[in-house]
Design a protein around this motif. Structure first.
Motif, PDB file in Angstrom:
ATOM      1  N   SER A 264       0.811  -1.062  -0.020  1.00  0.00           N
ATOM      2  CA  SER A 264      -0.086  -0.012  -0.047  1.00  0.00           C
ATOM      3  C   SER A 264       0.978   1.287  -0.057  1.00  0.00           C
ATOM      4  N   VAL A 265       0.617   2.181  -0.933  1.00  0.00           N
ATOM      5  CA  VAL A 265       1.411   3.441  -1.159  1.00  0.00           C
ATOM      6  C   VAL A 265       0.578   4.584  -0.633  1.00  0.00           C
ATOM      7  N   PHE A 266       1.459   5.194   0.449  1.00  0.00           N
ATOM      8  CA  PHE A 266       0.845   6.229   1.128  1.00  0.00           C
ATOM      9  C   PHE A 266       1.547   7.701   0.595  1.00  0.00           C
ATOM     10  N   GLY A 267       0.735   8.508   0.250  1.00  0.00           N
ATOM     11  CA  GLY A 267       1.543   9.839  -0.110  1.00  0.00           C
ATOM     12  C   GLY A 267       1.729  10.829   1.011  1.00  0.00           C
ATOM     13  N   ALA A 268       2.759  11.559   1.123  1.00  0.00           N
ATOM     14  CA  ALA A 268       2.856  12.669   1.812  1.00  0.00           C
ATOM     15  C   ALA A 268       3.222  14.061   1.375  1.00  0.00           C
TER      16      ALA A 268
END
Ligand SMILES: Cc1ncc(COP(=O)(O)O)c(C=O)c1O
Ligand SMILES: [Zn+2]
Length: 407
Positions: A264-268
């Protein structure tokens, strides 16, 4: 011999030859490099990669280079660090930091994309490269053009941190400060590129350049023992890095180097410039451009070139997007330094504080193997900490004075 087939439009699929082009003539979609994966599969093995020197060129078959590797510097292969102290504080047993704060030669992940672009510019016969930059790219373009014997023209917003300016000027490029935000600088550079024979790495050469940051993703997989993380938190500016990390994981899956990806890719982002994370939180497929206002200048892009695709990666991978205030950015920088001995820049502070926020929300899972992407060095953004570090004692060289301040 390389394995590049040419360029392909991400929207309509139309194919183009290997050339310095970045937008589809028919539908205006962005172009990306296409590879002969069957050929790569026959030629490249995990063992072959592991036997090569520790730099990003160990993945050369997957880079968009046709000739020899002409950058003689060991770019990439930065440490993947087990964050034991931070993990303990957060109740996470499998927490890792991919540390491009120590990437060679200019201490950010941008050396990966620029090394690739410089080689491609030479292949295309350019003698001058350029960039519109939020700082790190400026450092990297200037250093690597000096190394490669190319001329460089660098345009930046006029309010950048002094570390980013001096860290560019020292290599003696043509450096121009522009009143306005990165988005204004980028628009100007697009106009310049239409008139002058300059290879703007992040405009003219964008598809070629972007694939350099796939190596950040390959390294994470190799350093984890040929597996992908369950969760990854990535800082977002133009949204190139986040899409390329995911592309890298997908390519390793396609080549049979790893099992099916479940990351799962989380953007910041910083709240003062958060077009992508705002779109994710609002359930929108595309972003609304913003006017940036944040101390996280390196990732202050209000109109991100690959924003649409960044949102797509986050949504399709089952991740999420989150943003944090400037105070939290500073807090994140300090937390990382105090727990792990790593001095990251503002973008890293964003990642640390976003990760904590996502953990508190229960969106990041404590028991999953998690990688936080540290992409730049704190020595370059010291202004961000100005006034937050506390007064220091100053004493005469006498024991009684020392005893007074030593608690
Ligand atoms: C330190 C740092 N991290 C992350 C990013 C984000 O990269 P991208 O523009 O590929 O989203 C940048 C971009 O300039 C950066 O300088
Ligand atoms: Zn097209």
């Amino acid at each position: 011999m390389g394995f590049v087939k040419g360029l392909r439009c991400r929207e309509c699929g139309r194919e183009y030859k290997t050339e310095p082009k970045y937008v589809c003539e028919f539908c205006f979609g962005p172009l990306e490099v296409s590879y002969d994966y069957d050929g790569i599969k026959k030629s490249l093995t995990k063992e072959k990669i592991a036997s090569r020197p520790p730099d990003m060129f160990r993945y050369r078959e997957l880079l968009p280079i046709d000739g020899d590797i002409t950058i003689g510097l060991p770019v990439g292969y930065t440490p993947l660090v087990r964050a034991k102290n931070l993990g303990k504080a957060w109740g996470m047993d499998k927490l890792y930091l991919k540390n491009d704060a120590v990437n060679h030669p200019t201490l950010s992940f941008k050396d990966r994309v620029v090394a690739t672009a410089v080689m491609k510019a030479k292949e295309f016969g350019f003698d001058t490269i350029g960039c519109a930059s939020t700082g790190n790219l400026a450092n990297s373009v200037s250093a690597l053009s000096a190394h490669a014997g190319l001329k460089a023209i660098v345009l930046v917003p006029s309010d950048l941190e002094s570390g980013k300016i001096i860290g560019t000027q020292i290599y003696n490029p043509t450096l121009i400060k522009v009143f306005g935000s990165y988005d204004d600088v980028n628009r100007l550079c697009t106009e310049i590129a239409g008139r002058h024979k300059i290879a703007f790495v992040n405009i003219t050469l964008r598809p070629w350049y972007g694939d350099g940051s796939k190596t950040y993703g390959y390294e994470i997989v190799e350093q984890l023992g040929w597996r992908t993380p369950d969760q990854i938190v990535v800082p977002i500016a133009g949204s190139s890095l986040i899409t390329k990390i995911y592309k890298a994981f997908g390519e390793f899956e396609k080549l049979g180097f790893i099992d099916k990806i479940t990351t799962s890719v989380f953007g910041a982002q910083a709240t003062g410039c958060s077009p992508v994370t705002t779109a994710v939180k609002e359930g929108k497929k595309n972003f609304k451009p913003q006017k940036p206002h944040t101390i996280a200048k390196s990732i202050a892009i209000g109109n991100p070139a690959d924003g649409y695709y960044g949102i797509k990666v986050i949504n399709e991978s089952g991740g999420w997007g989150e943003d944090v205030s400037d105070d939290e950015v500073v807090k994140g920088m300090k937390i990382l330094a105090e727990h792990e001995g790593i001095f990251t820049e503002t973008a890293g502070g964003v990642v640390i504080s976003v990760a904590k926020k996502l953990l508190d929300q229960g969106r990041l899972k404590k028991d999953k193997l998690t990688v936080l992407c540290i992409t730049g060095n704190g020595f370059k953004t010291q202004e961000a900490l100005g006034g937050t570090m506390g007064e220091l004692p100053v004493i005469h060289p006498r024991l009684d004075e020392f005893e007074k301040v030593y608690k």
